[in-house]
Design an enzyme around this catalytic site. Structure first.
Site, PDB file in Angstrom:
ATOM      1  CB  SER A   1      -0.972   0.006   1.186  1.00  0.00           C
ATOM      2  OG  SER A   1      -0.304  -0.259   2.392  1.00  0.00           O
TER       3      SER A   1
ATOM      4  CG  HIS B   1      -0.870  -5.275   2.076  1.00  0.00           C
ATOM      5  ND1 HIS B   1      -0.245  -5.115   3.289  1.00  0.00           N
ATOM      6  CD2 HIS B   1      -0.777  -4.051   1.468  1.00  0.00           C
ATOM      7  CE1 HIS B   1       0.195  -3.862   3.399  1.00  0.00           C
ATOM      8  NE2 HIS B   1      -0.122  -3.197   2.305  1.00  0.00           N
TER       9      HIS B   1
ATOM     10  CG  HIS C   1       6.056  -9.010   8.129  1.00  0.00           C
ATOM     11  ND1 HIS C   1       7.005  -8.192   7.559  1.00  0.00           N
ATOM     12  CD2 HIS C   1       4.934  -8.265   8.256  1.00  0.00           C
ATOM     13  CE1 HIS C   1       6.470  -6.995   7.368  1.00  0.00           C
ATOM     14  NE2 HIS C   1       5.211  -7.014   7.774  1.00  0.00           N
TER      15      HIS C   1
ATOM     16  NE  ARG D   1       2.403  -3.754  12.577  1.00  0.00           N
ATOM     17  CZ  ARG D   1       2.257  -3.867  11.259  1.00  0.00           C
ATOM     18  NH1 ARG D   1       1.737  -2.871  10.570  1.00  0.00           N
ATOM     19  NH2 ARG D   1       2.641  -4.955  10.625  1.00  0.00           N
TER      20      ARG D   1
ATOM     21  CG  ASP E   1      -3.295  -8.078   9.122  1.00  0.00           C
ATOM     22  OD1 ASP E   1      -3.837  -7.007   9.434  1.00  0.00           O
ATOM     23  OD2 ASP E   1      -2.537  -8.196   8.150  1.00  0.00           O
TER      24      ASP E   1
HETATM   25  N1  HAX Z   1       1.323 -20.006   6.371  1.00  0.00           N
HETATM   26  C1  HAX Z   1       1.746 -20.940   5.497  1.00  0.00           C
HETATM   27  N2  HAX Z   1       2.796 -20.755   4.672  1.00  0.00           N
HETATM   28  C2  HAX Z   1       3.436 -19.587   4.748  1.00  0.00           C
HETATM   29  C3  HAX Z   1       3.069 -18.583   5.651  1.00  0.00           C
HETATM   30  C4  HAX Z   1       1.950 -18.822   6.477  1.00  0.00           C
HETATM   31  N3  HAX Z   1       1.479 -17.903   7.334  1.00  0.00           N
HETATM   32  N4  HAX Z   1       3.908 -17.529   5.501  1.00  0.00           N
HETATM   33  C5  HAX Z   1       4.765 -17.860   4.530  1.00  0.00           C
HETATM   34  N5  HAX Z   1       4.483 -19.106   4.065  1.00  0.00           N
HETATM   35  C6  HAX Z   1       5.141 -19.823   2.960  1.00  0.00           C
HETATM   36  C7  HAX Z   1       5.049 -19.006   1.685  1.00  0.00           C
HETATM   37  O1  HAX Z   1       3.784 -19.172   1.064  1.00  0.00           O
HETATM   38  C8  HAX Z   1       6.222 -19.551   0.906  1.00  0.00           C
HETATM   39  O2  HAX Z   1       5.838 -20.823   0.412  1.00  0.00           O
HETATM   40  P1  HAX Z   1       6.296 -21.328  -1.054  1.00  0.00           P
HETATM   41  O3  HAX Z   1       7.802 -21.259  -1.037  1.00  0.00           O
HETATM   42  O4  HAX Z   1       5.744 -22.699  -1.138  1.00  0.00           O
HETATM   43  O5  HAX Z   1       5.699 -20.344  -2.037  1.00  0.00           O
HETATM   44  C9  HAX Z   1       7.260 -19.796   1.991  1.00  0.00           C
HETATM   45  O6  HAX Z   1       6.524 -19.925   3.223  1.00  0.00           O
HETATM   46  C10 HAX Z   1       8.276 -18.703   2.149  1.00  0.00           C
HETATM   47  O7  HAX Z   1       7.605 -17.483   2.364  1.00  0.00           O
HETATM   48  P2  HAX Z   1       8.311 -16.290   3.170  1.00  0.00           P
HETATM   49  O8  HAX Z   1       9.519 -15.873   2.407  1.00  0.00           O
HETATM   50  O9  HAX Z   1       8.484 -16.686   4.595  1.00  0.00           O
HETATM   51  O10 HAX Z   1       7.184 -15.161   3.155  1.00  0.00           O
HETATM   52  P3  HAX Z   1       6.939 -14.053   2.038  1.00  0.00           P
HETATM   53  O11 HAX Z   1       7.834 -12.899   2.332  1.00  0.00           O
HETATM   54  O12 HAX Z   1       6.950 -14.624   0.666  1.00  0.00           O
HETATM   55  O13 HAX Z   1       5.420 -13.647   2.350  1.00  0.00           O
HETATM   56  C11 HAX Z   1       3.568 -13.082   3.681  1.00  0.00           C
HETATM   57  C12 HAX Z   1       5.066 -12.888   3.471  1.00  0.00           C
HETATM   58  C13 HAX Z   1       3.108 -12.123   4.779  1.00  0.00           C
HETATM   59  C14 HAX Z   1       2.811 -12.722   2.384  1.00  0.00           C
HETATM   60  C15 HAX Z   1       3.306 -14.546   4.069  1.00  0.00           C
HETATM   61  O14 HAX Z   1       3.957 -14.811   5.284  1.00  0.00           O
HETATM   62  C16 HAX Z   1       1.833 -14.899   4.179  1.00  0.00           C
HETATM   63  O15 HAX Z   1       1.215 -15.243   3.164  1.00  0.00           O
HETATM   64  N6  HAX Z   1       1.241 -14.823   5.430  1.00  0.00           N
HETATM   65  C17 HAX Z   1      -0.173 -15.076   5.612  1.00  0.00           C
HETATM   66  C18 HAX Z   1      -0.999 -13.887   5.165  1.00  0.00           C
HETATM   67  C19 HAX Z   1      -0.812 -12.707   6.090  1.00  0.00           C
HETATM   68  O16 HAX Z   1      -0.858 -12.821   7.292  1.00  0.00           O
HETATM   69  N7  HAX Z   1      -0.606 -11.519   5.501  1.00  0.00           N
HETATM   70  C20 HAX Z   1      -0.491 -10.258   6.267  1.00  0.00           C
HETATM   71  C21 HAX Z   1       0.930  -9.740   6.328  1.00  0.00           C
HETATM   72  C22 HAX Z   1       1.023  -8.450   7.098  1.00  0.00           C
HETATM   73  C23 HAX Z   1       0.490  -7.333   6.284  1.00  0.00           C
HETATM   74  O17 HAX Z   1       1.000  -6.925   5.262  1.00  0.00           O
HETATM   75  N8  HAX Z   1      -0.624  -6.826   6.678  1.00  0.00           N
HETATM   76  O18 HAX Z   1      -1.208  -5.900   5.966  1.00  0.00           O
END
Ligand code: HAX
Length: 441
Positions: A241, A271, A318, A327, A373
């Site tokens: 964002s 996000h 994250h 937070r 979140d």
């Molecule tokens: N549950 C299951 N698997 C997860 C995970 C979770 N909570 N978090 C990461 N992973 C997985 C990823 O999908 C990725 O898998 P693949 O290699 O098979 O594609 C692997 O672990 C490595 O990911 P990462 O490098 O640790 O995490 P990223 O930086 O790619 O992604 C995210 C960060 C926040 C998008 C991710 O942790 C996620 O999808 N979390 C769940 C959704 C969430 O809570 N989002 C809110 C984030 C905070 C925010 O921005 N709020 O607005």
């Protein structure tokens, strides 16, 4: 010129000339190398942006102009008798780089009050949307309808001097922040409360008035809104964002266009939509287990099931943080103070014990800890605020404080249009075979 605008002008002019001097002397210094993996993996870890308002440290979490969340909960001015910071204070801090006094915050509250009028055509636009439209879509459309009010766009059309960009941006930013709670509350009341609207209360602070217009008029809920709107305000510049708002603003799109673009990114499930996903996931778990007090063992099995069907555990992980999000902790403290026996919150806290070791054991997740979140929805739910598809709108109202104060800085520092270089996989393969130079070597 208003007091705060004048201060912003003075402070940003000083910063502008300091940056020019710095670049003259050190502009050629390298601040990092970029690997092929980083290019293919979301530009993770590539330093490529300046955002003055906050800085995220993987280990200690977010700092707003150097202050951590616990420090801000202590140091920022509060409402009379309150314990949580007023979000006006964090906006002042991000904009001017110094802590506000109580008078500064009162002044900002009255500026926001004075400039909060939303023209009726914005409400008419919202009325024309199907009631089942997602509230984030309504929010973006409300902001876009308001774009007609942009002073920057009007002045640009007339032909303005580059030196004046920041001033009209600033005015739009204040107008927009002042009006967002009214638009958001209108959407809430239209969608969930029979279109019965509540007039603003001119004596309340920005967050308190927002709570009031949504129909939550206890002092405890206002305190939650003050905390919520403070801690979601900013998370440095690279998140979707913030980066989107900055990117679109770099084309000299006005704050309405830029902020609406950023909000479209916040609406994504990885996000800002994650707060809605979290509460939905917990309620689904309770429904499946037929229990509102699932045990650690039951939660563990449900988490494993979620992972086995290829879904993420919402609220965990994250892109930058490598510890429990401060937070999350701030919200947990609020919960332990005001509602320690709430069963949903107790489930959130039990999930916090169960999930990290499971995610850790998978070996691929860089951060197994909860993010912001994972907690926010349960606090809202406690007060009967159960329309969880609206939660991201609250996040968006808060996020305006960070991304829009950054936009003022972008124009004050005359940051140019953003245009990173992209490559194709064919060019990468050619480069690997020594046939093409994409790395400048
Ligand atoms: N549950 C299951 N698997 C997860 C995970 C979770 N909570 N978090 C990461 N992973 C997985 C990823 O999908 C990725 O898998 P693949 O290699 O098979 O594609 C692997 O672990 C490595 O990911 P990462 O490098 O640790 O995490 P990223 O930086 O790619 O992604 C995210 C960060 C926040 C998008 C991710 O942790 C996620 O999808 N979390 C769940 C959704 C969430 O809570 N989002 C809110 C984030 C905070 C925010 O921005 N709020 O607005």
């Amino acid at each position: 010129m208003g007091v705060i605008k004048q201060q912003f002008k003075d402070i940003s002019e000083k910063q502008n000339s300091a940056i020019k001097d710095m670049l003259k002397e050190h502009g050629d210094k390298k601040i990092g190398d970029v690997t092929l993996s980083q290019v293919y993996q979301g530009m993770r870890g590539i330093t490529g942006l300046v955002t003055e308002t906050s800085l995220l440290d993987a280990q200690s979490g977010i700092r707003f102009r150097g202050f951590s969340i616990p420090e801000l909960r202590e140091k920022l001015p509060k409402a009379p008798g309150g314990a949580e910071p007023l979000p006006e204070g964090i906006f002042y801090l991000m904009l001017l780089g110094k802590l506000p006094t109580e008078d500064d915050v009162h002044h900002l509250t009255s500026v926001f009050q004075r400039r909060s009028h939303v023209p009726s055509y914005v409400f008419n636009t919202l009325e024309s949307l199907p009631i089942n439209t997602h509230p984030m879509t309504m929010f973006v459309i409300g902001v876009m309808a308001l774009q007609n009010e942009s002073r920057f766009a009007k002045e640009y059309q007339k032909g303005m001097n580059k030196k004046d960009y920041w001033g009209f941006m600033y005015d739009d930013v204040i107008d927009l922040i002042a009006r967002l709670p009214r638009i958001a509350a209108y959407i809430y009341r239209r969608k969930y409360k029979n279109n019965e609207h509540i007039e603003p209360d001119g004596l309340l602070d920005w967050a308190g008035n927002f709570a009031h217009m949504m129909g939550y008029d206890t002092e405890e809920f206002r305190e939650l809104m003050r905390l919520y709107l403070t801690i979601h305000a900013d998370h440095e510049g690279g998140n979707v964002s913030a980066h989107t708002t900055h990117l679109v603003g770099s084309a000299l799109s006005d704050p309405y266009l830029s902020f609406a673009a950023g909000m479209n990114g916040l609406a994504g499930p990885l996000h800002g939509l994650a707060n809605q996903e979290v509460i939905k996931w917990i309620l689904d778990m309770q429904a499946e287990l037929k229990s509102d007090e699932p045990s650690a063992k039951q939660i563990e099995e449900y988490v494993k099931k979620t992972l086995s069907i290829g879904k993420v555990v919402p609220g965990y992980g994250h892109a930058v943080l490598r510890v429990t999000d401060p937070r999350f902790i701030a919200q947990m403290e609020f919960g332990k103070k005001h509602m320690p026996h709430d069963k949903l919150l107790q489930t959130v806290w039990r999930i916090y014990e169960v999930v990290p070791p499971i995610l850790q054991s998978l070996g691929k997740i860089k951060n197994p800890w909860p993010n912001v979140d994972a907690h926010s929805g349960s606090l809202l739910y406690h007060y009967g605020f159960k329309e969880f598809d609206f939660y991201t709108v609250l996040f968006g109202v808060s996020r305006s404080l960070g991304v829009l104060s950054s936009l003022c800085w972008d124009r004050a520092l005359s940051l140019p249009i953003e245009r990173p270089k992209s490559i194709t996989t064919v060019s990468v393969n050619n480069w690997l075979q020594g046939k093409e130079d994409i790395a400048g070597d």
